[in-house]
Design an enzyme around this catalytic site. Sequence first.
Site, mmCIF file in Angstrom:
data_model
loop_
_atom_site.group_PDB
_atom_site.id
_atom_site.type_symbol
_atom_site.label_atom_id
_atom_site.label_comp_id
_atom_site.label_asym_id
_atom_site.label_seq_id
_atom_site.Cartn_x
_atom_site.Cartn_y
_atom_site.Cartn_z
ATOM 1 N N ASP A 21 -9.556 4.438 8.757
ATOM 2 C CA ASP A 21 -10.365 5.162 7.771
ATOM 3 C C ASP A 21 -10.817 6.499 8.350
ATOM 4 O O ASP A 21 -11.022 6.618 9.556
ATOM 5 C CB ASP A 21 -11.578 4.292 7.399
ATOM 6 C CG ASP A 21 -12.239 4.749 6.106
ATOM 7 O OD1 ASP A 21 -11.675 5.621 5.412
ATOM 8 O OD2 ASP A 21 -13.327 4.234 5.791
ATOM 9 N N ASN A 69 -6.114 1.915 -3.645
ATOM 10 C CA ASN A 69 -5.748 3.317 -3.373
ATOM 11 C C ASN A 69 -4.964 3.962 -4.518
ATOM 12 O O ASN A 69 -4.891 5.185 -4.607
ATOM 13 C CB ASN A 69 -4.948 3.445 -2.070
ATOM 14 C CG ASN A 69 -5.780 3.273 -0.825
ATOM 15 O OD1 ASN A 69 -5.296 2.834 0.217
ATOM 16 N ND2 ASN A 69 -7.062 3.616 -0.894
HETATM 17 C C1 FPP Z 1 -8.037 6.086 4.866
HETATM 18 O O1 FPP Z 1 -8.643 7.339 5.053
HETATM 19 C C2 FPP Z 1 -6.598 6.136 5.099
HETATM 20 C C3 FPP Z 1 -5.653 5.797 4.179
HETATM 21 C C4 FPP Z 1 -5.962 5.314 2.836
HETATM 22 C C5 FPP Z 1 -4.218 5.924 4.477
HETATM 23 C C6 FPP Z 1 -3.823 5.561 5.868
HETATM 24 C C7 FPP Z 1 -2.411 5.924 6.087
HETATM 25 C C8 FPP Z 1 -1.944 6.498 7.205
HETATM 26 C C9 FPP Z 1 -2.725 6.790 8.396
HETATM 27 C C10 FPP Z 1 -0.486 6.750 7.272
HETATM 28 C C11 FPP Z 1 0.047 5.576 7.993
HETATM 29 C C12 FPP Z 1 1.478 5.530 7.994
HETATM 30 C C13 FPP Z 1 2.149 4.430 8.382
HETATM 31 C C14 FPP Z 1 3.617 4.429 8.342
HETATM 32 C C15 FPP Z 1 1.477 3.197 8.835
HETATM 33 P P1 FPP Z 1 -9.381 7.988 3.827
HETATM 34 O O2 FPP Z 1 -8.419 8.821 3.079
HETATM 35 O O3 FPP Z 1 -10.060 6.942 3.013
HETATM 36 O O4 FPP Z 1 -10.447 8.885 4.546
HETATM 37 P P2 FPP Z 1 -11.918 9.263 4.036
HETATM 38 O O5 FPP Z 1 -12.698 7.980 3.979
HETATM 39 O O6 FPP Z 1 -12.412 10.200 5.086
HETATM 40 O O7 FPP Z 1 -11.782 9.911 2.697
#
Ligand code: FPP
Length: 249
Positions: A21, A69
Amino acid sequence: MSILDEIDIDNTPSHIAIIMDGNGRWAKKQGHNRLFGHNFGVESVREVLQAAQKTNVKYLTLYAFSTENWNRPKEEVDGLMDLLVRTIGNEVAELHKSNVKISTIGDIEGLPDSCGKELSEAYEKTKNNTGVNLVLALNYSSRWELTNAAKNLALKVESGDIKVSNIDETSIISELNTSNIPDPELLIRTSGEYRVSNFLLWQIAYSEFHFTDVLWPDFKANDLYEAILDYQSRERRFGMVSEQIDKNS
Ligand code: FPP
């Protein structure tokens, strides 16, 4: 002495699950859009996987895309799908070389066909590997998984395959996406949030939790080692008292 040397290699969790996250906030801090953060998040995935390979971790489960998501802006969802397809396609050869076995949990049929295709190739190529099992949670939510488990058991009762009186924990476990995977001993969530967000609700019944303020794109090998050390400092009692644990060890 490096932090890795402080780890008791005989007592590393065999399964670590991570709620990655903070990509969005990380990107905003740098003055970029959210996808920039997700792209950098892939670097952390690479580094954490390499770090896991240096310990006795056998399963690394990453929450890469939740069922919820899909509610994000279309541009971000499309970008994330594109990133997943590209990353799996680009990394699979290297992962195979390092003996990583790739699998997934979640509703893979609900993902774009291009993603399903890359994943099928990745499973096929790495299916005989014996190193770290990289489990990607994609289009996953625990309530979805548990609802499916309930439906499947109901169908088996309806068809006379099983009796209601025979349903026990093992029957439920066998209907989960994780039926072949041990429960995680350690659950990590980055970015200073203290939630479980519909992730592995059944499987984390006895997991230790490690929360860190580090945003996912900044989470690197040493952060994983710190989480393992934190885990090793805990006493896992499974509902018993300390004296019983001491006697058993
Ligand atoms: C959460 O951060 C992250 C995600 C919803 C996506 C995670 C995906 C990756 C790191 C790519 C991974 C790729 C592979 C192949 C495993 P957020 O967007 O919720 O962050 P925020 O809370 O700061 O808004």
